[in-house]
Design an enzyme around this catalytic site. Structure first.
Site, PDB file in Angstrom:
ATOM      1  CD  GLU A 353      -3.152   0.575   2.177  1.00 33.62           C
ATOM      2  OE1 GLU A 353      -3.863  -0.450   2.060  1.00 33.62           O
ATOM      3  OE2 GLU A 353      -3.228   1.336   3.147  1.00 33.62           O
ATOM      4  CG  HIS A 384       6.339 -29.277   4.212  1.00 35.26           C
ATOM      5  ND1 HIS A 384       6.769 -30.577   4.120  1.00 35.26           N
ATOM      6  CD2 HIS A 384       7.032 -28.717   5.237  1.00 35.26           C
ATOM      7  CE1 HIS A 384       7.665 -30.811   5.073  1.00 35.26           C
ATOM      8  NE2 HIS A 384       7.842 -29.680   5.756  1.00 35.26           N
ATOM      9  CE  LYS A 512     -11.345   3.036   3.129  1.00 35.32           C
ATOM     10  NZ  LYS A 512     -10.871   3.840   4.239  1.00 35.32           N
TER      11      LYS A 512
HETATM   12  C1  G6Q Z   1      -3.998   2.349   5.631  1.00 29.64           C
HETATM   13  C2  G6Q Z   1      -5.096   2.640   4.729  1.00 29.64           C
HETATM   14  C3  G6Q Z   1      -6.264   1.727   4.873  1.00 29.64           C
HETATM   15  C4  G6Q Z   1      -7.157   2.054   6.076  1.00 29.64           C
HETATM   16  C5  G6Q Z   1      -8.451   1.257   5.989  1.00 29.64           C
HETATM   17  C6  G6Q Z   1      -9.358   1.549   7.148  1.00 29.64           C
HETATM   18  O1  G6Q Z   1      -2.965   2.964   5.657  1.00 29.64           O
HETATM   19  O2  G6Q Z   1      -5.450   3.962   4.800  1.00 29.64           O
HETATM   20  O3  G6Q Z   1      -5.892   0.390   4.937  1.00 29.64           O
HETATM   21  O4  G6Q Z   1      -6.489   1.772   7.264  1.00 29.64           O
HETATM   22  O5  G6Q Z   1      -9.087   1.534   4.794  1.00 29.64           O
HETATM   23  O6  G6Q Z   1      -9.663   2.908   7.217  1.00 29.64           O
HETATM   24  P1  G6Q Z   1     -10.334   3.520   8.495  1.00 29.64           P
HETATM   25  O7  G6Q Z   1      -9.400   3.333   9.642  1.00 29.64           O
HETATM   26  O8  G6Q Z   1     -10.562   4.962   8.177  1.00 29.64           O
HETATM   27  O9  G6Q Z   1     -11.616   2.764   8.710  1.00 29.64           O
END
Ligand code: G6Q
Length: 551
Positions: A353, A384, A512
């Site tokens: 990410e 394995h 999202k």
């Molecule tokens: C992490 C990203 C992503 C985020 C999740 C949850 O660095 O931004 O993985 O943590 O999408 O987001 P919220 O904490 O805002 O629910």
């Protein structure tokens, strides 16, 4: 051409690659009796051996030149000093401030953030200790026996990985569960044997808008109400960690039970903040402090050690070497400590990410490859399963091996068997097996020449497959803190070299947004036609199937 690929160091590395690509690591070890000493580094009880890599003195010199050319040392200072290096979101990147042990102010928008960090940590510890000592009472005056962290991505993987890793250091009569998937099976399976009167939920969401988390949080609240027949005492069973206090209050979490996050902490770097509430509940305040201490020591090492002796810098440079010059597309993370079983999943997010980006800091498309595909598994299990490809596949997969010198109970019979695999695998991946060696082996097994001729090609291992080993004394909170921080810094260094912003995540935001749009289309039975034929077809098939279910 970008300035990176036109830089002297890059061009020299490209040329150097042609000199070294056919040299076998066997030769490198034979020509340097001190290779292990020359290519290993230590930080407290952590040994980093990178001698089984396809490098020589010249490689290291050129890689360090590359780091200097991109002004890495200045960037490290920018990170620690809170400059807005997450330029696409105009944010500082200060997970290091969360474990800072010194008192030198760290100023953001004219204010020292350290007092607020410490105050919030105290609140987290206070709540966690009340739960651990059974002073926190639920609606029917019973102590909490189960804690459920509802969160996803950065609000899930870090706390979950650490809680698993430090399980031997946890209270075993207090269960910590993690729910991330919006698939109802995850929360329903988790809640099946829980009692709402003794369960505490943590809604962990920086934004408090992530659909998966919000749907699960609502289900948890309904479960509580349905089981008890009303919402009496619900405030004693719901807590939240978020930077969106307003939405958490609207959801119904009491102000005292809301813990703060700041916009200068990225989700995947947030386990050190109140997002680590589940960790503090599991291992307690003192051990959480040790986790922070370990990370702080790795921070100090990263900030003040010359680049050539700097573990995360060397980890990062090796990754660049394979990624950009050997064209290796992936990297394996192979812990041999069972408690690190979620570490590959955690690092997958942290690394991919952060560095899965094709646009540089100037908004231009890069002309080199960036972050590798990270995958991994407990090493023994991998042996394995997919190690076959590591040994004899057509792809070069540089691997990190992590193993403890002692494990928790340390039954010698188990531990020696474990470590014999660690040492044997790194040796075999490096040395391989030549045709002569394979021939001698088959001969000793009593095969005749015809049988040997048939089997020989399959028994040869090319070797020259790089591994780096991280050996640590034992997986205690402090050591784990250091290991995580070393990887965080490795990711940062690679982002600097690749000239990308490791701290935004527009790909996650896209997911999202897309899901929200399609969710609206699933609320009725009308066929859709606004997408491509495959997406329309899939949505309409789903709608038809669901419609006939209802009949
Ligand atoms: C992490 C990203 C992503 C985020 C999740 C949850 O660095 O931004 O993985 O943590 O999408 O987001 P919220 O904490 O805002 O629910």
């Amino acid at each position: 051409m970008s300035s990176l690929t036109e830089s002297d160091a890059w061009l020299a590395l490209a040329e150097h690659y042609h000199e070294i690509k056919d040299i076998h690591m066997r030769e490198l070890f034979e020509s340097d009796a001190d290779r292990f000493d020359n290519y290993s580094l230590e930080l407290n009880d952590i040994l980093y051996d990178y001698s089984k890599n396809r490098i020589n003195e010249q490689t290291v010199k050129l890689l360090l030149q590359l780091a200097n050319d991109v002004d890495l040392s200045a960037w490290i200072e920018k990170l620690f000093n809170g400059e807005a290096i997450n330029h696409t979101e105009h944010r500082a990147v200060l997970h290091t401030a969360l474990r800072e042990q010194g008192n030198k102010p760290i100023i953001i928008n004219g204010e020292d953030i350290l007092p607020e960090i410490k105050a919030e940590r105290q609140r987290v510890k206070k709540l966690a200790e009340k739960i651990r000592t059974r002073q926190w009472r639920g609606v029917t005056n019973q102590a909490i026996t189960d804690v459920v962290n509802i969160g996803i991505g950065g609000s899930h993987l870090g706390p979950m990985m650490v809680t698993e890793a430090l399980w031997p250091h946890s209270l075993h009569d207090l269960n910590v569960h993690f729910v991330s998937n919006v698939d109802e099976n995850h929360i329903n399976d988790t809640l099946e044997n829980l009692n709402p009167e003794t369960t505490l939920f943590i809604i962990a969401s920086k934004t408090f808008t992530t659909q998966d988390t919000m749907v699960n949080a609502e289900t948890a609240r309904q479960w509580y109400i349905n089981k008890l027949g009303n919402d009496n005492g619900i405030e004693r069973h719901f807590t939240a960690v978020t930077s969106n206090v307003k939405l958490a209050r609207q959801f119904g979490v009491a102000g005292d039970n809301i813990f703060k996050m700041w916009d200068w902490v990225g989700g995947r770097y947030s386990l050190w903040s109140a997002i680590g509430l589940s960790i503090v509940i599991a291992i307690g305040s003192e051990q959480f402090d040790e986790l922070l201490d370990g990370a702080y020591e790795a921070d100090q090492h990263f900030r003040s050690t010359p680049l050539e002796k700097n573990i995360p810098v060397m980890m990062a440079l090796l990754g660049v070497w394979y990624n950009n010059f050997f064209n290796a597309q992936s990297m394996a993370i192979l812990p041999y400590d069972q408690h690190l079983h979620r570490f590959p999943a955690y690092l997958q997010q942290a690394d991919m990410e952060s560095n899965g980006k094709y646009v540089d800091r100037q908004g231009q498309e890069v002309d080199y490859t960036t972050g590798p595909v990270i995958f991994g598994e407990i090493g023994i299990a991998g042996q394995h399963a997919f190690f076959q490809l590591l040994h004899q596949g057509t792809k070069l997969v540089p691997s990190d091996i992590l193993a403890p010198v002692y494990n928790f109970r340390c039954i010698a019979r188990h531990h020696r068997a474990l470590m014999s695999n660690v040492f044997a695998q790194t040796e075999a991946l490096m040395r391989g097996k030549t045709e002569q060696e394979a021939y001698a082996e088959l001969k000793s097994e009593g095969l005749d020449d015809e049988q040997i001729k048939q089997r020989l090609p399959y028994k040869v291992f090319p070797g020259n497959r790089p591994t780096s080993s991280l050996l640590f004394d034992t997986l205690d909170p402090k050591t784990l803190g250091s290991i995580i921080a070393l990887y965080e810094h490795k990711i940062f260094v690679q982002g600097i070299i690749w000239n990308i912003n490791s701290f935004d995540q527009w790909g996650v935001e896209l997911g999202k947004q897309l899901a929200t749009n399609i969710l609206n289309e699933l609320n009725d039975t009308e066929p859709v036609c606004s997408h491509d034929s495959s997406t329309n077809g899939l949505i309409n098939y789903y709608k038809r199937r669901r419609a006939s279910d209802k009949k």
